[in-house]
Design a protein around this motif. Structure first.
Motif, PDB file in Angstrom:
ATOM      1  N   ARG A   9       0.854  -1.178   0.000  1.00  0.00           N
ATOM      2  CA  ARG A   9       0.000   0.000   0.000  1.00  0.00           C
ATOM      3  C   ARG A   9       0.897   1.237   0.000  1.00  0.00           C
ATOM      4  O   ARG A   9       1.909   1.283   0.698  1.00  0.00           O
ATOM      5  CB  ARG A   9      -0.869  -0.001   1.258  1.00  0.00           C
ATOM      6  CG  ARG A   9      -1.967   1.042   1.283  1.00  0.00           C
ATOM      7  CD  ARG A   9      -3.031   0.643   2.287  1.00  0.00           C
ATOM      8  NE  ARG A   9      -2.406   0.110   3.513  1.00  0.00           N
ATOM      9  CZ  ARG A   9      -2.136   0.868   4.569  1.00  0.00           C
ATOM     10  NH1 ARG A   9      -2.411   2.141   4.575  1.00  0.00           N
ATOM     11  NH2 ARG A   9      -1.580   0.328   5.633  1.00  0.00           N
ATOM     12  N   GLU A  59      -0.164  -6.705   4.362  1.00  0.00           N
ATOM     13  CA  GLU A  59       0.050  -5.678   3.358  1.00  0.00           C
ATOM     14  C   GLU A  59       1.208  -4.776   3.781  1.00  0.00           C
ATOM     15  O   GLU A  59       1.204  -4.224   4.874  1.00  0.00           O
ATOM     16  CB  GLU A  59      -1.225  -4.844   3.231  1.00  0.00           C
ATOM     17  CG  GLU A  59      -1.317  -4.062   1.965  1.00  0.00           C
ATOM     18  CD  GLU A  59      -2.653  -3.345   1.882  1.00  0.00           C
ATOM     19  OE1 GLU A  59      -3.282  -3.421   0.829  1.00  0.00           O
ATOM     20  OE2 GLU A  59      -3.064  -2.733   2.878  1.00  0.00           O
ATOM     21  N   LYS A  70       3.737  -1.530   3.740  1.00  0.00           N
ATOM     22  CA  LYS A  70       3.456  -0.099   3.634  1.00  0.00           C
ATOM     23  C   LYS A  70       4.674   0.616   3.046  1.00  0.00           C
ATOM     24  O   LYS A  70       5.802   0.392   3.456  1.00  0.00           O
ATOM     25  CB  LYS A  70       3.153   0.474   5.027  1.00  0.00           C
ATOM     26  CG  LYS A  70       2.425   1.791   4.967  1.00  0.00           C
ATOM     27  CD  LYS A  70       1.986   2.205   6.338  1.00  0.00           C
ATOM     28  CE  LYS A  70       3.127   2.879   7.063  1.00  0.00           C
ATOM     29  NZ  LYS A  70       2.839   3.190   8.445  1.00  0.00           N
TER      30      LYS A  70
END
Lengths: 546, 156
Positions: A75, A123, A125
């Motif tokens: 992300r 996920e 970062k």
């Protein structure tokens, strides 16, 4: 853009010439020219400014594609997209940034399975942050991935033979991380379509440095890495400080300038000390390594002449490192137009470029980071740190800065943050206003408080005719002078305050430099004066004017 | 093969020798300009000159050709030549003329030439009264050769 640069140079030349003339018509014409040029320069700059978000807007897609190829989930977070930069710089940092991001995804962020095993969210970062700071733009790219494995770097560098084993053993962890900027370096186990070809971070670094920026990397194993890039707002015209060394002029970009220190001859030779042949200066209690410009450039006498009237030290910031550059004299500040050095001088890392001065002559622009490297400063700093450990206190990096003053037999510590200035006044300067001793100070009135009143001691001040020391403190109502007998030192220390009885005006006591020291509560001292005092002062002043 | 029968050379003197460079490579020839020396650079680099707002590196041909230095007070002249994507200046003792030469009078450098001269001299044109030595600008300004002179003596 280059035309505006040339115009600025031409203006500088005209200005310098007109300063020698006394024709008022010419002077006003040049002033007009000066004004117009500055305005033109400003507006041209403004039109060239573009938000960095324009460049960043393509990154989410790059990240998604790449993450897909590598089988990772990433992300992207962006902050400060509207930070503005010169167009040429935006163009220049596009590729390096993309490369860093590819690196972060390919090497940094782990596969989802590994991430969950390490207790991180599946996920990954990746955050991009841009902000202005001190005439520079900072860009930070951080990931929460695996970080750089120092051992792996070490092994790889050894295997590739980029650095000798002896050198390697002497390197700190930080220096090891910097090794990833070596040409030909790659930690990737195999060459993929994404990375691992060894054409990597060194290219990024050279590209960033080409536009006058600097690159720094922080990494924590298992937590992620952050790459900080500092770049100038604009390439074309930069403010610089002009100094001389052996009668040659050099320009120092003002972004790396911290402060200027001038030492007069009497104190100069006392205050410049030596640690294993490395000259240092105590700047507010911290050791500042000194570098002589003439000896770095190999142009003149390496050592200080005894007959020099004073020493000018330019305190500079190179990456994380502060050092003092001793120059022959400090001339002026000037707006300079950076012109690249020719191919034949590329290897001179000490110079960032050249420029044309007001009188039409060429001056070289010093590259502060290159200069520090050339002076071998990194190793010298280590030597200093080592000798610090051996003897003097070294753990002063943290702690509070305190000003030690003496009143009678007592020593008193004052938080340096509350101290505005130290002054000395002749005894005759004391006047009285509103029943209090005051002195005239900077076109205003400085009320004085004798600290001896608080220590209960006896101050020599009241009868003495000799000049007295005043610590000017800033308080809630304005400034105030504390009369002390002597200024002792500035220390930086972790103090442990013990309360020994409750006394008005003091926070408590502590032992500093093996001496019992009282810590002054400046606000209490100031408010001990009737808070309306300052109002009275004002009225008294107004009354006086009437 | 249609080689132009004649070639034009900008000629100058350095240390008593008569040199020439192809006139098409030369941008201009100017008098002595004030220079800013560049510390830590090769001894071949004399300094930087301001050529109408453009900063140009000046190379001392005497040093490059390993000839004895100019006598004190003798001011060199600049032959500004195009090189790579910029211009550089060659410092010479005296600028002579533009000379037209006949290709037939050209002879490559004899094998007895030694050292730096062998590197940078392409050959000679046998003019009526003297030899015109043709310099290979690429070789004269080769970055490797110049930077290898680093740290020779940087006293400036």
């Amino acid at each position: 853009m280059t035309l505006v640069g040339e115009l600025v140079l031409a203006r500088n030349q005209v200005l310098q010439f007109s300063a020698t003339q006394s024709d008022p018509a010419l002077l006003s014409a040049t002033q007009q020219l000066n004004l117009l040029t500055s305005e033109l320069q400003e507006s041209v700059m403004k039109t060239r400014m573009q938000p960095i978000g324009k460049l960043w807007s393509k990154f989410p897609r790059v990240v998604r594609d790449l993450a897909g190829i590598c089988g990772k989930r990433v992300r992207v977070q962006m902050e400060g997209e509207d930070t503005e930069l010169d167009k040429t710089i935006i163009e220049a940092i596009g590729d390096p940034l993309t490369h860093i991001i590819r690196n972060a995804i390919d090497h940094g962020i782990e596969e989802p399975a590994i991430r969950t095993r390490r207790g991180k969210p599946e996920e990954g970062k990746l955050s991009l942050k841009a902000f202005h700071e001190g005439g520079q733009v900072n860009i930070e790219i951080s990931d929460d991935g695996a970080g750089i494995n120092v051992e792996k770097v070490r092994a790889k560098v050894l295997k590739q033979g980029l650095i000798s084993p002896e050198q390697l053993t002497r390197m700190s962890e930080r220096e090891l991380i910097q090794l990833i900027f070596l040409p030909g370096f790659s930690t990737a186990e195999q060459v993929t379509s994404v990375s691992g070809r060894g054409v990597g971070m060194d290219v990024v670094k050279t590209n960033i440095e080409k536009i006058g920026g600097s690159l720094d990397i922080h990494s924590e194993l298992g937590k992620g890495s952050t790459i900080k890039i500092k770049i100038p707002l604009t390439l074309a015209i930069i403010p610089a400080l002009v100094v001389t060394s052996d009668s040659c002029r050099y320009a120092i970009p003002q972004v790396s300038l911290l402060e200027l220190v001038r030492l007069d001859s009497e104190i100069a030779f006392k205050s410049v000390e030596n640690i294993h042949g490395a000259p240092v200066y105590r700047l507010r209690g911290k050791l500042l390594p000194l570098v002589y410009l003439s000896s770095v450039l190999n142009t003149g006498s390496a050592q200080l002449n005894q007959d020099v009237a004073s020493i000018d030290i330019v305190v500079l910031q190179a990456d994380k490192l502060q050092f003092g550059l001793v120059v022959e004299s400090i001339k002026d500040t000037a707006e300079i137009v950076v012109k690249p050095l020719g191919h034949h001088l590329k290897s001179a890392s000490v110079f960032a470029g050249s420029t044309i001065m007001g009188d039409g002559k060429v001056a070289l622009i010093l590259d502060v980071v290159g200069l520090a490297e050339h002076a071998g400063l990194a190793s010298k700093v280590e030597a200093i740190a080592a000798s610090n450990l051996a003897g003097i206190q070294n753990d002063s990096t943290e702690g509070e800065k305190l000003l030690l003053v003496g009143v009678g037999d007592n020593s008193i510590a004052i938080h340096l943050s509350t101290v505005a200035r130290l002054e000395e006044f002749p005894a005759s300067a004391i006047e009285s206003a509103g029943g209090r001793p005051v002195v005239q100070y900077r076109h205003g009135i400085l009320p004085l408080v004798d600290l001896a009143d608080f220590t209960g001691g006896y101050s020599a001040f009241s009868q003495n005719e000799s000049p007295f020391q005043v610590v000017v403190c800033s308080g809630p109502h304005g400034i105030m002078g504390l009369i002390v007998d002597r200024i002792i030192d500035v220390v930086q220390e972790n103090i442990q305050i013990q309360l020994i009885g409750e006394r008005h005006g003091f926070i408590g006591s502590s032992i500093i430099h093996n001496k019992m020291t009282d810590l002054l509560d400046v606000h209490a001292v100031i408010s001990s004066i009737d808070p309306s005092f300052f109002d009275e002062m004002k009225e008294a002043l107004i009354g006086g004017v009437r | 093969m249609t080689i132009a029968a004649t070639k034009q050379f900008c000629t100058f003197f350095v240390g008593g020798h008569y040199f020439g460079v192809p006139v098409l490579d030369v941008q201009e020839a100017i008098r002595y300009q004030e220079m800013t020396s560049v510390p830590l650079s090769s001894s071949v680099v004399s300094g930087l000159i301001n050529l109408r707002g453009q900063i140009v590196v000046a190379f001392d041909l005497r040093r490059r050709l390993e000839l004895p230095p100019r006598s004190d007070g003798a001011k060199p002249m600049n032959v500004v030549v195009r090189h790579l994507d910029g211009v550089v200046s060659l410092l010479v003792d005296e600028i002579d003329d533009v000379v037209e030469t006949d290709e037939v009078t050209f002879e490559p450098a004899p094998a007895t030439l030694k050292g730096v001269a062998r590197e940078v001299i392409l050959g000679a044109y046998k003019l009526k009264n003297r030899l015109l030595l043709v310099l290979d600008i690429e070789k004269v300004l080769s970055i490797e050769a110049i930077t290898s002179g680093d740290g020779d003596d940087n006293a400036s």
